[in-house]
Enzyme design. Sequence first.
Site, short mmCIF file in Angstrom:
data_model
loop_
_atom_site.label_atom_id
_atom_site.label_comp_id
_atom_site.label_asym_id
_atom_site.label_seq_id
_atom_site.Cartn_x
_atom_site.Cartn_y
_atom_site.Cartn_z
N GLU A 257 10.20 -49.75 37.92
CA GLU A 257 10.53 -48.62 38.78
C GLU A 257 10.76 -49.10 40.21
OE1 GLU A 257 7.46 -45.65 38.52
OE2 GLU A 257 8.40 -44.37 40.01
N LYS B 19 10.55 -36.17 40.45
CA LYS B 19 9.40 -35.52 41.08
C LYS B 19 9.96 -34.31 41.80
CE LYS B 19 6.78 -39.78 41.92
NZ LYS B 19 6.43 -40.81 42.91
N LYS C 116 1.16 -51.15 39.21
CA LYS C 116 1.83 -51.35 40.50
C LYS C 116 2.00 -52.86 40.71
CE LYS C 116 1.85 -47.03 42.23
NZ LYS C 116 3.05 -46.33 42.74
MG LIG Z 1 7.09 -44.79 41.91
#
Ligand SMILES: [Mg+2]
Length: 368
Positions: free
Chosen positions: A213, A262, A163
């Site tokens: 991302e 997702k 992240k």
């Molecule tokens: Mg993500």
Amino acid sequence: MNIAQVKLKVICMPLKYPFHTHLGTVTEREGIIIEVMDADGISGYGEGVAFSTPWYTEETVATSLHIMSDVLIPLLKNSPIKHPEDAAILFQLIRRNHMAKAGLEMAIWDLYSKRNLTSLSKMIGGTRSEIASGVVVAADSLTSSLRQIEKYLEEGYQRFKIKINPGQDYTVLKEIRRYYPELPIMADANSSYTLNDIDRLKALDDFNLMMIEQPLASDDIIEHSLLQKKIKTPICLDESIVSFHDAKNAIELGSCKIINIKAGRVGGLYEAKKIHDFCLDKGIEVWCGGMIEFGISRAHNIALASLPGFTIPGDISASNRFWEEDIIIPEVAVKNGFVSVPDTPGIGFGINEKKLKEATRTEKIFTF
Ligand SMILES: [Mg+2]
């Protein structure tokens, strides 16, 4: 399909380790377990993957519970369906609320596959018997990130997601690359940059990342297409793609080279498969993202990721990545970097009734 009853359980479990992003820290996870039972007493399971607060999308556990209870379940009650796709199409009458729709739709897919004595993977067109497993490193410091990487590497994970945000990007990745020059790493920015950061993002080209991302706004498609022209690192879109329509636009505009699918974010397996099929046709790689989920959603992800276009290891980690004990039996395990795809009917995992009961906070039953 002769649905006789739907049960909604709100559950809550502490995470083994806190999950840090610049948007907040998750220390315990609430979720909704959906059980759809037919008149013969066969049950299918789904999971509502919205978080307690709207940090990832606008949905929450409370809004999902409301939409399922007061809108979607009454719709199902009044419109008998023959196939899970009928549920997905029926739910299109309602705007957004994708995670609520997906939880119910996926429980119906599980039930339908069980009734047809077919694995969910086969039912939706899966072709893989095992899928490569990746993991998210979401630590609060460089030292603990490096420690997590070392541990997950030993456990065999094949892709590592870090992240990042404008306060923690170049130096962190540089340090990780110093220790692991060849490690398959990708960065997830969760929308923490703007087009003013182009130079910052361009600098990350130094690290041979598999992808970055969702660098820009969570609802943007246009600006990502401008950014992708300026950087070498492939852009992967997550938050921006909430429907087939978004995926089609993003691909046609060149906003990304990869899509994270997702099922929860796009409203269920029907829509997820449509996006997958389109990407496969256009040569866009996809992978299956995670939502810090319990075993039921994890099992659905395994089936989804068995489709042929899922060529990049997803966030499908072992149950023990997040939980002391998961709510499914057996738990999801990673062996030599792979998770095997069950070939037994439905999602292919049973329910750990004792653990599910312990984790349950509230329960609602709807009889048809
Ligand atoms: Mg993500």
